[in-house]
Design an enzyme around this catalytic site. Sequence first.
Site, PDB file in Angstrom:
ATOM      1  N   VAL A 183     -33.781 -49.756 -28.174  1.00  0.00           N
ATOM      2  CA  VAL A 183     -34.612 -48.815 -27.422  1.00  0.00           C
ATOM      3  C   VAL A 183     -33.728 -47.649 -26.995  1.00  0.00           C
ATOM      4  O   VAL A 183     -32.605 -47.848 -26.522  1.00  0.00           O
ATOM      5  CB  VAL A 183     -35.230 -49.515 -26.199  1.00  0.00           C
ATOM      6  CG1 VAL A 183     -35.819 -48.510 -25.236  1.00  0.00           C
ATOM      7  CG2 VAL A 183     -36.295 -50.512 -26.649  1.00  0.00           C
ATOM      8  N   LYS A 184     -34.232 -46.441 -27.145  1.00  0.00           N
ATOM      9  CA  LYS A 184     -33.426 -45.260 -26.815  1.00  0.00           C
ATOM     10  C   LYS A 184     -33.696 -44.878 -25.358  1.00  0.00           C
ATOM     11  O   LYS A 184     -34.480 -43.986 -25.055  1.00  0.00           O
ATOM     12  CB  LYS A 184     -33.756 -44.105 -27.764  1.00  0.00           C
ATOM     13  CG  LYS A 184     -32.683 -43.022 -27.820  1.00  0.00           C
ATOM     14  CD  LYS A 184     -32.971 -42.042 -28.944  1.00  0.00           C
ATOM     15  CE  LYS A 184     -31.967 -40.909 -28.991  1.00  0.00           C
ATOM     16  NZ  LYS A 184     -30.635 -41.350 -29.439  1.00  0.00           N
ATOM     17  N   ALA A 185     -33.028 -45.591 -24.459  1.00  0.00           N
ATOM     18  CA  ALA A 185     -33.211 -45.394 -23.015  1.00  0.00           C
ATOM     19  C   ALA A 185     -31.974 -44.747 -22.415  1.00  0.00           C
ATOM     20  O   ALA A 185     -30.847 -45.001 -22.862  1.00  0.00           O
ATOM     21  CB  ALA A 185     -33.484 -46.735 -22.337  1.00  0.00           C
TER      22      ALA A 185
END
Length: 307
Positions: free
Chosen positions: A157-159
């Site tokens: 996830v690109k958090a």
Amino acid sequence: MSNERRIWFNGKLRESSECMVHVASHALHYGSSVFEGIRAYETPDGTFIFRGMDHLDRLKYSAEVYRIPVPYAVEELHQACRETVLDSGLASAYIRPIISRGNCGLGVIPKDMSVVDVAIMVSPWGAYLGEDGLKNGIKACITSWNRLAPNTMPPGVKAGGNYLSSQLIGLEARDRGFEEGIGLGNDGLLSEGAGENIFVVLKGKLLTPPASSSILSGITRDTVITLAAQLDISTHETTISREQLYAADEIFMTGTAAEVTPVRQVDHMTIGAGGCGPVTRKLQDTFFGLFNGRTRDRWNWLEPVKG
């Protein structure tokens, strides 16, 4: 990124000075944001966004994992990206959409889940690891910091919060005189760079760590795997040990910012002949050929800004 241009913020283009979030923003205190990096390229036929919908689909997925409601459809965000690029006047640009929790009260669990800010910034952006690095390769090192262990935080996830790990990897590498750092997984096997996926060329084959190696499965990574298949270069998603890097014929990194960047040294050990190897060069030329017209876009990856 420059903040001089107008920003699409919560539904419309605004002057950058108007795009403010509160100091009590949940994202500021707890890292609760998700984002994407997207490139728009100047081509012989005008400016095109590269795989924008794929990026925005991942943005939506990232938000869903963290239970951040997205008040706009993916198609609306895509149109907003096009609108912001057009407004910037840039022929080539880096696009940064970000969704973050706003001023919803202190506390790890948001008191009001609906308070969300959405912004899209556009800026010029050259070669992330330098023009010389793109041409001749960079020096990288294995750092003491491992990537996220499975079932701690989702590396796929690109958090925003995930990039604290990337900062530690990258900062240590810079302190030691390298252009980029490489992180191993908690199992001691290769994971990824501070902000890039990694490919190893060994005896004409491409090796790259699988999604289970605590990597963000990059869209440029997917692009390279697809282009390699067109070039009859086989790709194997497999675990890779540290010493396999030293024995590689070639190594390169991929990412929206890094594009396709060769690695000429790892831990002061020269990779292959040094510089940009023939397989890397072929893939690099094919990748950039999508934007200069030499590579046919069979996959409809190029999305026109106008029209």
